[in-house]
Design a protein around this motif. Structure first.
Motif, PDB file in Angstrom:
ATOM      1  N   LYS A   1       0.828  -1.202   0.000  1.00  0.00           N
ATOM      2  CA  LYS A   1       0.000   0.000   0.000  1.00  0.00           C
ATOM      3  C   LYS A   1       0.867   1.257   0.000  1.00  0.00           C
ATOM      4  O   LYS A   1       1.820   1.360   0.766  1.00  0.00           O
ATOM      5  N   GLY A   2       0.540   2.179  -0.878  1.00  0.00           N
ATOM      6  CA  GLY A   2       1.232   3.452  -0.923  1.00  0.00           C
ATOM      7  C   GLY A   2       2.534   3.429  -1.699  1.00  0.00           C
ATOM      8  O   GLY A   2       3.189   4.450  -1.859  1.00  0.00           O
ATOM      9  N   GLU A   3       2.895   2.271  -2.202  1.00  0.00           N
ATOM     10  CA  GLU A   3       4.167   2.158  -2.905  1.00  0.00           C
ATOM     11  C   GLU A   3       4.040   2.608  -4.361  1.00  0.00           C
ATOM     12  O   GLU A   3       3.011   2.391  -4.995  1.00  0.00           O
ATOM     13  N   VAL A   4       5.080   3.259  -4.876  1.00  0.00           N
ATOM     14  CA  VAL A   4       5.107   3.631  -6.286  1.00  0.00           C
ATOM     15  C   VAL A   4       6.198   2.805  -6.965  1.00  0.00           C
ATOM     16  O   VAL A   4       7.375   2.953  -6.666  1.00  0.00           O
ATOM     17  N   VAL A   5       5.761   1.918  -7.849  1.00  0.00           N
ATOM     18  CA  VAL A   5       6.704   1.042  -8.534  1.00  0.00           C
ATOM     19  C   VAL A   5       6.782   1.464  -9.987  1.00  0.00           C
ATOM     20  O   VAL A   5       5.762   1.562 -10.672  1.00  0.00           O
ATOM     21  N   VAL A   6       7.974   1.749 -10.458  1.00  0.00           N
ATOM     22  CA  VAL A   6       8.152   2.117 -11.864  1.00  0.00           C
ATOM     23  C   VAL A   6       8.786   0.940 -12.596  1.00  0.00           C
ATOM     24  O   VAL A   6       9.775   0.377 -12.133  1.00  0.00           O
ATOM     25  N   VAL A   7       8.168   0.559 -13.705  1.00  0.00           N
ATOM     26  CA  VAL A   7       8.676  -0.558 -14.491  1.00  0.00           C
ATOM     27  C   VAL A   7       9.376  -0.003 -15.723  1.00  0.00           C
ATOM     28  O   VAL A   7       8.772   0.703 -16.527  1.00  0.00           O
ATOM     29  N   LEU A   8      10.658  -0.277 -15.826  1.00  0.00           N
ATOM     30  CA  LEU A   8      11.449   0.184 -16.961  1.00  0.00           C
ATOM     31  C   LEU A   8      11.892  -1.005 -17.806  1.00  0.00           C
ATOM     32  O   LEU A   8      11.829  -2.148 -17.369  1.00  0.00           O
ATOM     33  N   GLY A   9      12.331  -0.712 -18.997  1.00  0.00           N
ATOM     34  CA  GLY A   9      12.850  -1.787 -19.841  1.00  0.00           C
ATOM     35  C   GLY A   9      12.694  -1.442 -21.304  1.00  0.00           C
ATOM     36  O   GLY A   9      11.904  -0.578 -21.662  1.00  0.00           O
ATOM     37  N   PRO A  10      13.454  -2.131 -22.144  1.00  0.00           N
ATOM     38  CA  PRO A  10      13.375  -1.858 -23.578  1.00  0.00           C
ATOM     39  C   PRO A  10      12.028  -2.299 -24.152  1.00  0.00           C
ATOM     40  O   PRO A  10      11.297  -3.052 -23.522  1.00  0.00           O
ATOM     41  N   SER A  11      11.723  -1.839 -25.360  1.00  0.00           N
ATOM     42  CA  SER A  11      10.484  -2.247 -26.023  1.00  0.00           C
ATOM     43  C   SER A  11      10.463  -3.755 -26.187  1.00  0.00           C
ATOM     44  O   SER A  11      11.497  -4.372 -26.450  1.00  0.00           O
ATOM     45  N   GLY A  12       9.286  -4.330 -26.004  1.00  0.00           N
ATOM     46  CA  GLY A  12       9.160  -5.769 -26.189  1.00  0.00           C
ATOM     47  C   GLY A  12       9.643  -6.574 -25.002  1.00  0.00           C
ATOM     48  O   GLY A  12       9.755  -7.793 -25.074  1.00  0.00           O
ATOM     49  N   SER A  13       9.927  -5.895 -23.878  1.00  0.00           N
ATOM     50  CA  SER A  13      10.430  -6.627 -22.717  1.00  0.00           C
ATOM     51  C   SER A  13       9.295  -7.234 -21.909  1.00  0.00           C
ATOM     52  O   SER A  13       9.525  -8.016 -20.994  1.00  0.00           O
ATOM     53  N   GLY A  14       8.061  -6.868 -22.234  1.00  0.00           N
ATOM     54  CA  GLY A  14       6.914  -7.436 -21.524  1.00  0.00           C
ATOM     55  C   GLY A  14       6.349  -6.534 -20.450  1.00  0.00           C
ATOM     56  O   GLY A  14       5.432  -6.911 -19.744  1.00  0.00           O
ATOM     57  N   LYS A  15       6.870  -5.296 -20.353  1.00  0.00           N
ATOM     58  CA  LYS A  15       6.417  -4.448 -19.251  1.00  0.00           C
ATOM     59  C   LYS A  15       4.972  -3.991 -19.408  1.00  0.00           C
ATOM     60  O   LYS A  15       4.211  -3.976 -18.442  1.00  0.00           O
ATOM     61  N   SER A  16       4.565  -3.648 -20.635  1.00  0.00           N
ATOM     62  CA  SER A  16       3.166  -3.275 -20.862  1.00  0.00           C
ATOM     63  C   SER A  16       2.237  -4.462 -20.628  1.00  0.00           C
ATOM     64  O   SER A  16       1.185  -4.319 -20.014  1.00  0.00           O
TER      65      SER A  16
ATOM     66  N   MET B   1       0.858   2.937  -6.884  1.00  0.00           N
ATOM     67  CA  MET B   1       0.961   3.094  -8.332  1.00  0.00           C
ATOM     68  C   MET B   1       1.948   2.111  -8.942  1.00  0.00           C
ATOM     69  O   MET B   1       3.012   1.861  -8.386  1.00  0.00           O
ATOM     70  N   ILE B   2       1.570   1.583 -10.102  1.00  0.00           N
ATOM     71  CA  ILE B   2       2.508   0.813 -10.922  1.00  0.00           C
ATOM     72  C   ILE B   2       2.593   1.549 -12.252  1.00  0.00           C
ATOM     73  O   ILE B   2       1.585   1.721 -12.932  1.00  0.00           O
TER      74      ILE B   2
ATOM     75  N   LYS C   1      -7.835   1.066  -5.510  1.00  0.00           N
ATOM     76  CA  LYS C   1      -6.832   0.712  -4.510  1.00  0.00           C
ATOM     77  C   LYS C   1      -5.439   0.831  -5.097  1.00  0.00           C
ATOM     78  O   LYS C   1      -4.464   0.978  -4.377  1.00  0.00           O
ATOM     79  N   VAL C   2      -5.373   0.718  -6.411  1.00  0.00           N
ATOM     80  CA  VAL C   2      -4.080   0.840  -7.081  1.00  0.00           C
ATOM     81  C   VAL C   2      -4.316   1.449  -8.459  1.00  0.00           C
ATOM     82  O   VAL C   2      -5.354   1.240  -9.071  1.00  0.00           O
ATOM     83  N   MET C   3      -3.360   2.239  -8.929  1.00  0.00           N
ATOM     84  CA  MET C   3      -3.460   2.826 -10.272  1.00  0.00           C
ATOM     85  C   MET C   3      -2.363   2.231 -11.156  1.00  0.00           C
ATOM     86  O   MET C   3      -1.194   2.183 -10.766  1.00  0.00           O
ATOM     87  N   LEU C   4      -2.776   1.793 -12.336  1.00  0.00           N
ATOM     88  CA  LEU C   4      -1.812   1.284 -13.313  1.00  0.00           C
ATOM     89  C   LEU C   4      -1.646   2.332 -14.409  1.00  0.00           C
ATOM     90  O   LEU C   4      -2.626   2.869 -14.917  1.00  0.00           O
ATOM     91  N   PHE C   5      -0.418   2.619 -14.751  1.00  0.00           N
ATOM     92  CA  PHE C   5      -0.151   3.556 -15.849  1.00  0.00           C
ATOM     93  C   PHE C   5       0.646   2.827 -16.920  1.00  0.00           C
ATOM     94  O   PHE C   5       1.767   2.395 -16.669  1.00  0.00           O
ATOM     95  N   ASP C   6       0.057   2.684 -18.091  1.00  0.00           N
ATOM     96  CA  ASP C   6       0.721   1.966 -19.174  1.00  0.00           C
ATOM     97  C   ASP C   6       1.287   2.972 -20.176  1.00  0.00           C
ATOM     98  O   ASP C   6       0.582   3.407 -21.074  1.00  0.00           O
TER      99      ASP C   6
END
Lengths: 226, 258
Positions: B42-57, B205-206, B172-177
């Motif tokens: 709860k309350g955590e902000v996780v940023v997902v990084l990576g090259p295109s096609g890495s599966g992050k989206s 947030m993710i 409860k959580v926000m996803l940003f693609d």
């Protein structure tokens, strides 16, 4: 010319009242096929495989069956064999059977027109609807279909035009309508045969052209800006 | 229905809002998510990084089941994501999603875009939903556009409306693609500022993004993905100054030379 004017004296009223029958058939069949076609389109885009299969089967069966056969089936089998009666009035009963046949047939085309409209709606719209917690039906009804209809106005107009002209097939269902009257006129007034054809054609053109113009106008005016 | 075997009581606060366990997904022969394990508290902000096609989206989209998974499990606030139907819709309402291409409902006004979810998915009264929507639109700075259609707004404004629309469900959580990838450069900051504001208020947030500045400023944790795997997990400070994996070093090196 004299002969043509006397045709109007002899058949004018009958022609117009028969054509009015065509227009009534059009109106009710358009309404019913729009409802049925929308339900079919919903089935074809639904997440439930059996609904999709039913929608696909329906479209393939009725789109590929000649309308004349559906009409004859209504009268000869539904009424003739199974004694299905919607109305105690004999003529009205045939009229309603004809509406049923026209609706069943054109619903397949309405379904496909709406589905082509659904294809104009980007996938992201459905995803966004699902993401705010809407399940399939509310998402379809509130987000997808309103946009799909606007994208489907032109093809729906084509279906309506086809329907207007196909009401003449109701003659196969023993309904008094314009092509039946035409046949009678051709037999009795063969002296003005070509003019009879021409007259009936003009009656349809008068109705069909405004429909085409209107749907083209509406499809531009109501297009969803993206 | 899934069996809810989760033990509550004293553990409640430590329950991760989002929990992915051994998640796998294939696109045909492509193994796009490989044994992904992730917990977001709860309350955590996780940023997902990576090259295109890495599966992050894809990862982001599996969390509210816009993409299905082959095996493993995903839990939202202790509840396993249901397969389909009403239960899934209900759980999705708890997960806000912001898309790369905004996806505002094109035939509805800005205000209607925001109120649709509360009214139709939550049964809120229209007056109450309008009030909520106006306060959210105020907050993201587009309240004066409420009667316009989405196509009449700039990309940055549309994306801020999309954020307001997601917030209106009180998720409860926000996803940003990749929320800023489709924006003109001068509009990126207005959206990022809105997101930083949210993060400061304690929203969970993710965020899948290419905005390293945002990761540095707002992230509690950075996840680096490559080829369908989570390669590295670290604080932003650690990740940007001292990445451990060769893959991450390579990725960051390319960013700097650009």
């Amino acid at each position: 010319m004299q002969g043509y004017l006397s045709l109007w004296d002899q058949y004018g009223e009958k022609m117009l009242s028969a054509f009015w029958g065509n227009l009534q058939l059009t109106f009710w069949a358009a309404l019913a096929s729009l409802v049925l076609g929308t339900i079919l389109a919903l089935m074809r885009i639904s997440p439930v495989p059996s609904f999709r299969a039913f929608g696909t089967a329906y479209v393939n069966i009725f789109r590929n069956t000649p309308l004349t056969i559906i009409m004859a089936f209504g009268v000869l089998v539904l009424f003739g064999v199974f004694q299905v009666q919607f109305n105690s009035d004999f003529d009205l009963n045939f009229f309603q059977i004809a509406i049923l046949g026209l609706s069943i047939y054109h619903a397949a085309f309405v379904c496909e027109a709406i589905r082509s409209g659904v294809n104009t709606v980007p996938l992201g719209q459905a995803e966004a609807a699902r993401a705010i917690g809407l399940s399939f039906l509310p998402a379809a009804w509130l987000v997808i279909l309103p946009q799909a209809f606007r994208g489907a106005i032109a093809p729906l107009g084509n279906v309506l035009i086809a329907l207007i002209k196909n009401t003449t097939v109701a003659v196969a269902g023993s309904v008094t309508e314009i092509s039946g009257v035409m046949k009678e006129m051709l037999e009795i007034r063969s002296d003005v045969g070509i003019l009879i054809f021409f007259t009936i054609a003009v009656l349809f053109v008068i109705v069909v052209i405004p429909v085409g113009v209107l749907t083209t106008y509406l499809s531009k005016k109501l297009a969803v800006a993206r | 229905m899934s069996t809810d075997s989760h033990s509550t009581s004293a553990m409640a606060d430590l329950t991760p809002i989002v929990k992915l366990s051994a998640v796998n997904k294939h696109y045909g022969p492509l193994h796009v998510l490989q044994n992904i394990n992730l917990e977001v508290t709860k309350g955590e902000v996780v940023v997902v990084l990576g090259p295109s096609g890495s599966g992050k989206s894809t990862l982001c989209r599996t969390i509210n089941r816009l993409e299905t998974i082959d095996d493993g499990s995903i839990e939202i606030d202790g509840k396993v994501l249901p397969e389909e139907g009403k239960a899934l819709a209900k759980l999705r309402a708890d997960v806000g999603m912001v898309f790369q291409s905004f996806n505002l409902f094109a035939h509805k006004t800005i205000l209607e875009n925001v109120t649709l979810g509360p009214i139709k998915a939550k049964g809120m009264k229209k007056a109450e939903a309008d009030k909520l929507a106006m306060s959210l639109l105020e907050r993201v700075g587009v309240a004066n556009q409420k009667d316009k259609l989405p196509a009449q707004l700039s990309g940055g404004q549309q994306q801020r409306v999309a954020i307001a629309r997601a917030l209106a469900m009180r998720p409860k959580v926000m996803l940003f693609d990749e929320p800023t990838s489709a924006l003109d450069p001068e509009m990126i900051n207005e959206v990022l500022d809105t997101m930083i504001g949210l993060a400061k208020e304690g929203m969970t947030m993710i965020v899948v993004t290419h905005e390293m500045g945002f990761a540095r400023k707002a992230a509690d944790r950075v996840i680096f993905m490559a080829d369908g795997q989570i390669v590295e997990e670290a604080t932003p400070e650690q990740f940007f100054t001292n990445p451990t994996s060769a893959r991450a070093k390579d990725f960051l090196g390319k960013l700097i030379t650009n």
